[in-house]
Design a protein around this motif. Sequence first.
Motif, mmCIF file in Angstrom:
data_model
loop_
_atom_site.group_PDB
_atom_site.id
_atom_site.type_symbol
_atom_site.label_atom_id
_atom_site.label_comp_id
_atom_site.label_asym_id
_atom_site.label_seq_id
_atom_site.Cartn_x
_atom_site.Cartn_y
_atom_site.Cartn_z
ATOM 1 N N PRO A 1 33.523 31.188 46.902
ATOM 2 C CA PRO A 1 33.474 32.312 45.964
ATOM 3 C C PRO A 1 34.456 33.429 46.320
ATOM 4 C CG PRO A 1 31.250 31.695 46.671
ATOM 5 C CD PRO A 1 32.220 30.924 47.524
ATOM 6 N N ILE B 1 35.314 37.315 45.036
ATOM 7 C CA ILE B 1 34.794 38.434 44.264
ATOM 8 C C ILE B 1 35.854 39.529 44.282
ATOM 9 C CG2 ILE B 1 32.925 40.105 44.022
ATOM 10 C CD1 ILE B 1 31.210 38.038 45.702
ATOM 11 N N GLU C 1 36.632 33.432 39.163
ATOM 12 C CA GLU C 1 36.382 34.468 40.161
ATOM 13 C C GLU C 1 35.498 35.553 39.545
ATOM 14 O OE1 GLU C 1 40.417 33.706 42.752
ATOM 15 O OE2 GLU C 1 40.255 35.600 41.669
ATOM 16 N N TYR C 2 34.715 36.176 40.373
ATOM 17 C CA TYR C 2 33.784 37.200 39.922
ATOM 18 C C TYR C 2 34.453 38.568 39.967
ATOM 19 C CZ TYR C 2 30.561 33.366 40.670
ATOM 20 O OH TYR C 2 29.947 32.142 40.616
ATOM 21 N N ILE D 1 34.007 42.776 39.736
ATOM 22 C CA ILE D 1 33.077 43.896 39.872
ATOM 23 C C ILE D 1 33.872 45.193 39.829
ATOM 24 C CG2 ILE D 1 31.531 45.106 41.459
ATOM 25 C CD1 ILE D 1 30.329 42.506 42.211
ATOM 26 N N LEU E 1 24.657 39.229 42.855
ATOM 27 C CA LEU E 1 25.632 38.137 42.838
ATOM 28 C C LEU E 1 25.613 37.374 44.166
ATOM 29 C CD1 LEU E 1 28.003 36.589 41.564
ATOM 30 C CD2 LEU E 1 29.500 38.443 42.355
#
Length: 191
Positions: free
Chosen positions: A51, A53, A97-98, A100, A116
């Motif tokens: 992951p 972020i 991809e996350y 924020i 998350l």
Amino acid sequence: MKIEERSALLVIDIQQEDFMEMNESNMDDPRWECIRNAKRVLDVFRARKLPVIQIKEVHRPDMVDFGRELDGSEGIHCMENSPYTDYAKLTYPVEGEYLISKRRYSAFFGTDLEILLKGLHVDTLYLIGGFTDVCVHYTAVDAHQNDYHIRVVKDAVAGSSREAHEYALKAIQYLQRDALITTADVEAADS
């Protein structure tokens, strides 16, 4: 060193505002070493399908969300209506991809980062970006207080000054003795 399977990479505030002068003709300039290293770390996480972020600081045009931030050395920055608030091109997010957006220094404060991370079953966070002494430091401290292992890639983060960068790294290492690693460590762990 090995990159733990339950790891995630936090790309902290690598935004156009700090890299607007970077272009194809000056990529080898020493001042871009941090972002070049950040891209190398990012490439490892992308290749391993771990992951990623991507975090960016964003403020509303009426500035109601700055709080006490403007009491320090920083001026008005990262306005949501500015193209320079976008992610930097070299490390720009890719599909999957996350993303924020945060309004404060810590990526945990007032965001859904914790939700998350719990959903992804992450227990180790790798941090790259800036500033070492501000957003990276406060995110690392909050990660530590939320019982995450932290790995700050010390040559893929940059501080508001060299001295502030070094002091922040010492403070982070005080919290977790194995917290500081290098880009070469990340790449070697991948081989």
